[in-house]
Design a protein around this motif. Structure first.
Motif, PDB file in Angstrom:
ATOM      1  N   VAL A 158      36.321  46.494  47.862  1.00  0.00           N
ATOM      2  CA  VAL A 158      37.132  45.276  47.967  1.00  0.00           C
ATOM      3  C   VAL A 158      38.493  45.578  47.358  1.00  0.00           C
ATOM      4  N   GLY A 217      41.995  43.944  45.768  1.00  0.00           N
ATOM      5  CA  GLY A 217      42.692  42.739  45.292  1.00  0.00           C
ATOM      6  C   GLY A 217      44.171  42.971  45.542  1.00  0.00           C
ATOM      7  N   GLY A 218      44.964  42.939  44.489  1.00  0.00           N
ATOM      8  CA  GLY A 218      46.398  43.223  44.637  1.00  0.00           C
ATOM      9  C   GLY A 218      46.687  44.715  44.704  1.00  0.00           C
ATOM     10  N   SER A 219      45.671  45.527  44.438  1.00  0.00           N
ATOM     11  CA  SER A 219      45.747  47.007  44.459  1.00  0.00           C
ATOM     12  C   SER A 219      46.603  47.603  43.343  1.00  0.00           C
ATOM     13  N   LEU A 264      44.031  49.803  41.539  1.00  0.00           N
ATOM     14  CA  LEU A 264      43.475  50.824  42.449  1.00  0.00           C
ATOM     15  C   LEU A 264      44.481  51.940  42.718  1.00  0.00           C
ATOM     16  N   SER A 273      40.673  41.007  38.311  1.00  0.00           N
ATOM     17  CA  SER A 273      40.840  41.084  36.853  1.00  0.00           C
ATOM     18  C   SER A 273      39.541  40.744  36.132  1.00  0.00           C
ATOM     19  N   ASP A 313      43.506  40.363  29.009  1.00  0.00           N
ATOM     20  CA  ASP A 313      43.987  39.163  28.311  1.00  0.00           C
ATOM     21  C   ASP A 313      43.282  37.926  28.856  1.00  0.00           C
TER      22      ASP A 313
HETATM   23  C1  LIG Z   1      49.896  49.404  34.743  1.00  0.00           C
HETATM   24  C2  LIG Z   1      48.965  48.265  34.484  1.00  0.00           C
HETATM   25  C3  LIG Z   1      49.061  47.550  33.314  1.00  0.00           C
HETATM   26  C4  LIG Z   1      48.183  46.487  33.060  1.00  0.00           C
HETATM   27  N1  LIG Z   1      48.289  45.780  31.893  1.00  0.00           N
HETATM   28  C5  LIG Z   1      47.452  44.755  31.654  1.00  0.00           C
HETATM   29  C6  LIG Z   1      47.540  43.987  30.451  1.00  0.00           C
HETATM   30  O1  LIG Z   1      48.363  44.229  29.582  1.00  0.00           O
HETATM   31  N2  LIG Z   1      46.657  42.959  30.275  1.00  0.00           N
HETATM   32  C7  LIG Z   1      45.706  42.653  31.212  1.00  0.00           C
HETATM   33  O2  LIG Z   1      44.942  41.722  30.999  1.00  0.00           O
HETATM   34  N3  LIG Z   1      45.616  43.345  32.358  1.00  0.00           N
HETATM   35  C8  LIG Z   1      46.447  44.392  32.596  1.00  0.00           C
HETATM   36  N4  LIG Z   1      46.310  45.108  33.738  1.00  0.00           N
HETATM   37  C9  LIG Z   1      45.247  44.735  34.685  1.00  0.00           C
HETATM   38  C10 LIG Z   1      45.787  43.720  35.700  1.00  0.00           C
HETATM   39  O3  LIG Z   1      46.085  42.508  35.064  1.00  0.00           O
HETATM   40  C11 LIG Z   1      44.722  43.430  36.784  1.00  0.00           C
HETATM   41  O4  LIG Z   1      43.582  42.933  36.167  1.00  0.00           O
HETATM   42  C12 LIG Z   1      44.375  44.686  37.554  1.00  0.00           C
HETATM   43  O5  LIG Z   1      45.546  45.286  38.073  1.00  0.00           O
HETATM   44  C13 LIG Z   1      43.403  44.366  38.698  1.00  0.00           C
HETATM   45  O6  LIG Z   1      43.979  43.470  39.593  1.00  0.00           O
HETATM   46  P1  LIG Z   1      44.429  43.963  41.038  1.00  0.00           P
HETATM   47  O7  LIG Z   1      44.666  42.722  41.821  1.00  0.00           O
HETATM   48  O8  LIG Z   1      45.510  44.953  40.904  1.00  0.00           O
HETATM   49  O9  LIG Z   1      43.069  44.659  41.532  1.00  0.00           O
HETATM   50  P2  LIG Z   1      42.812  45.956  42.440  1.00  0.00           P
HETATM   51  O10 LIG Z   1      43.541  47.138  41.917  1.00  0.00           O
HETATM   52  O11 LIG Z   1      43.023  45.597  43.858  1.00  0.00           O
HETATM   53  O12 LIG Z   1      41.235  46.114  42.204  1.00  0.00           O
HETATM   54  C14 LIG Z   1      40.720  46.494  40.938  1.00  0.00           C
HETATM   55  C15 LIG Z   1      39.207  46.619  41.064  1.00  0.00           C
HETATM   56  O13 LIG Z   1      38.622  45.336  41.303  1.00  0.00           O
HETATM   57  C16 LIG Z   1      37.813  45.364  42.501  1.00  0.00           C
HETATM   58  N5  LIG Z   1      37.973  44.051  43.120  1.00  0.00           N
HETATM   59  C17 LIG Z   1      39.108  43.477  43.542  1.00  0.00           C
HETATM   60  N6  LIG Z   1      38.897  42.199  43.908  1.00  0.00           N
HETATM   61  C18 LIG Z   1      37.588  41.972  43.742  1.00  0.00           C
HETATM   62  C19 LIG Z   1      36.738  40.845  43.937  1.00  0.00           C
HETATM   63  N7  LIG Z   1      37.197  39.652  44.363  1.00  0.00           N
HETATM   64  N8  LIG Z   1      35.415  40.969  43.674  1.00  0.00           N
HETATM   65  C20 LIG Z   1      34.915  42.151  43.238  1.00  0.00           C
HETATM   66  N9  LIG Z   1      35.664  43.258  43.021  1.00  0.00           N
HETATM   67  C21 LIG Z   1      36.982  43.169  43.259  1.00  0.00           C
HETATM   68  C22 LIG Z   1      38.363  46.513  43.313  1.00  0.00           C
HETATM   69  O14 LIG Z   1      37.396  47.034  44.193  1.00  0.00           O
HETATM   70  C23 LIG Z   1      38.740  47.498  42.226  1.00  0.00           C
HETATM   71  O15 LIG Z   1      37.611  48.217  41.794  1.00  0.00           O
HETATM   72  C24 LIG Z   1      47.176  46.168  34.009  1.00  0.00           C
HETATM   73  C25 LIG Z   1      47.085  46.900  35.210  1.00  0.00           C
HETATM   74  C26 LIG Z   1      47.957  47.932  35.461  1.00  0.00           C
HETATM   75  C27 LIG Z   1      47.833  48.664  36.759  1.00  0.00           C
END
Ligand SMILES: Cc1cc2nc3c(=O)[nH]c(=O)nc-3n(C[C@H](O)[C@H](O)[C@H](O)COP(=O)(O)OP(=O)(O)OC[C@H]3O[C@@H](n4cnc5c(N)ncnc54)[C@H](O)[C@@H]3O)c2cc1C
Length: 261
Positions: A28, A30-32, A35, A109, A118
């Motif tokens: 799956v 999300g915003g990638s 990933l 997240s 967070d």
């Molecule tokens: C550089 C960086 C800094 C960050 N700093 C922080 C921070 O300071 N504090 C904080 O809280 N977070 C932080 N994050 C995490 C960020 O807030 C997100 O939680 C994270 O990027 C995942 O969200 P995404 O939409 O990018 O998910 P994706 O990268 O698209 O997916 C992440 C994972 O979730 C899975 N997934 C996606 N959607 C679903 C779904 N609906 N059901 C089941 N599985 C799913 C995917 O398969 C993958 O394994 C950081 C991330 C990055 C890349």
């Protein structure tokens, strides 16, 4: 950089789930944002954007949040600003930057159970449930403590009660991962103290929460902060040591309780 062989946009959750479990490397997306930091070789990337999961709704007794809602939507949403003392917008506003929060979504997240999260710490202090395609609807705490299983997080439900909550974090620099975060909530005499980024995933300090809830008069804040920091485990990574985290937890817990009182 991750790679994707096929890309699908299912029209139902069931269809998405069937594709997900049909092959080990189907994933799956999300915003990638997370990933794309890795090098995963994805078979079929499952985009949920046809499933209308980008919303924050005021429902009977609950605030319901769809999995594809971005962190920026959580930050700017009026309903979330007006409820729970704005703890949800407060907890996401320091995550990287606005452009990033416009992409990263809540389903990913929460499902990923990141230790540094967070938003998980803030949600845990509220009365939160999650809905998953296979598992169904369960308490957030139960989900966080369950072992990993392929599934899709579809919705988040936060009980709409009078619970108020305060969020505190400490970062070495703005937009970096938190080195510790704390959320304390209160519903009348019932308090919940949660600590995350220990660096492990957020946990409820049950003993300290119970002591605080049972106290007729709350005067010595050190007492509750010490109980919480003793009952939880802390660890060391390249951002902070175990001892530093433990010391900081006491300060953030005290500040959060003080603000709630
Ligand atoms: C550089 C960086 C800094 C960050 N700093 C922080 C921070 O300071 N504090 C904080 O809280 N977070 C932080 N994050 C995490 C960020 O807030 C997100 O939680 C994270 O990027 C995942 O969200 P995404 O939409 O990018 O998910 P994706 O990268 O698209 O997916 C992440 C994972 O979730 C899975 N997934 C996606 N959607 C679903 C779904 N609906 N059901 C089941 N599985 C799913 C995917 O398969 C993958 O394994 C950081 C991330 C990055 C890349």
């Amino acid at each position: 950089m991750f790679t994707i062989k096929e890309y699908v946009k299912p029209n139902t959750i069931n269809e998405a789930y069937e594709i997900l479990i049909s092959k080990k490397n189907n994933t799956v997306i999300g915003g990638s944002a997370f990933l794309k930091m890795g090098s995963k070789k994805i078979g079929t990337a499952i985009d949920l954007s046809n499933l209308n999961l980008n919303y924050i709704k005021d429902k009977e007794g609950y605030i319901e949040i769809g999995a594809y809602t971005t962190l920026r939507d959580l930050e700017t949403n009026q309903l979330l600003k007006e409820n729970f003392k704005g703890v949800i917008p407060n907890s996401v506003k320091n995550i990287v930057g606005v452009q990033f929060r416009n992409i990263a979504n809540i389903g990913a997240s929460v499902f990923s159970k990141y230790g540094f999260s967070d938003i998980i710490t803030a949600l845990l202090a509220l009365d939160t449930e999650v809905e998953l395609a296979k598992t169904g609807r369960i308490k957030l705490d139960e989900f966080l403590n369950s072992s990993y299983e392929k599934d899709i997080l579809t919705k988040i439900f936060i009980k709409k009660n009078q619970r108020v909550a305060v969020y505190k974090d400490l970062r070495n620099s703005v937009s970096d991962y938190p080195i510790l975060n704390v959320s304390v909530s209160r519903l009348e005499d019932n308090f919940k103290i949660c600590v995350g980024a220990r660096p492990n995933r957020a946990k409820i300090a049950f003993k300290a929460s119970r002591e605080l809830s049972n106290s007729k008069e709350v005067t010595d804040l050190d007492y509750y902060a010490n109980i919480a920091s003793d009952e939880l485990n802390f660890g060391t990574n390249d951002r902070a040591s175990k001892d530093y985290r433990k010391a900081i937890s006491k300060i953030l817990i005290k500040r959060a309780i003080k603000e709630l009182l």
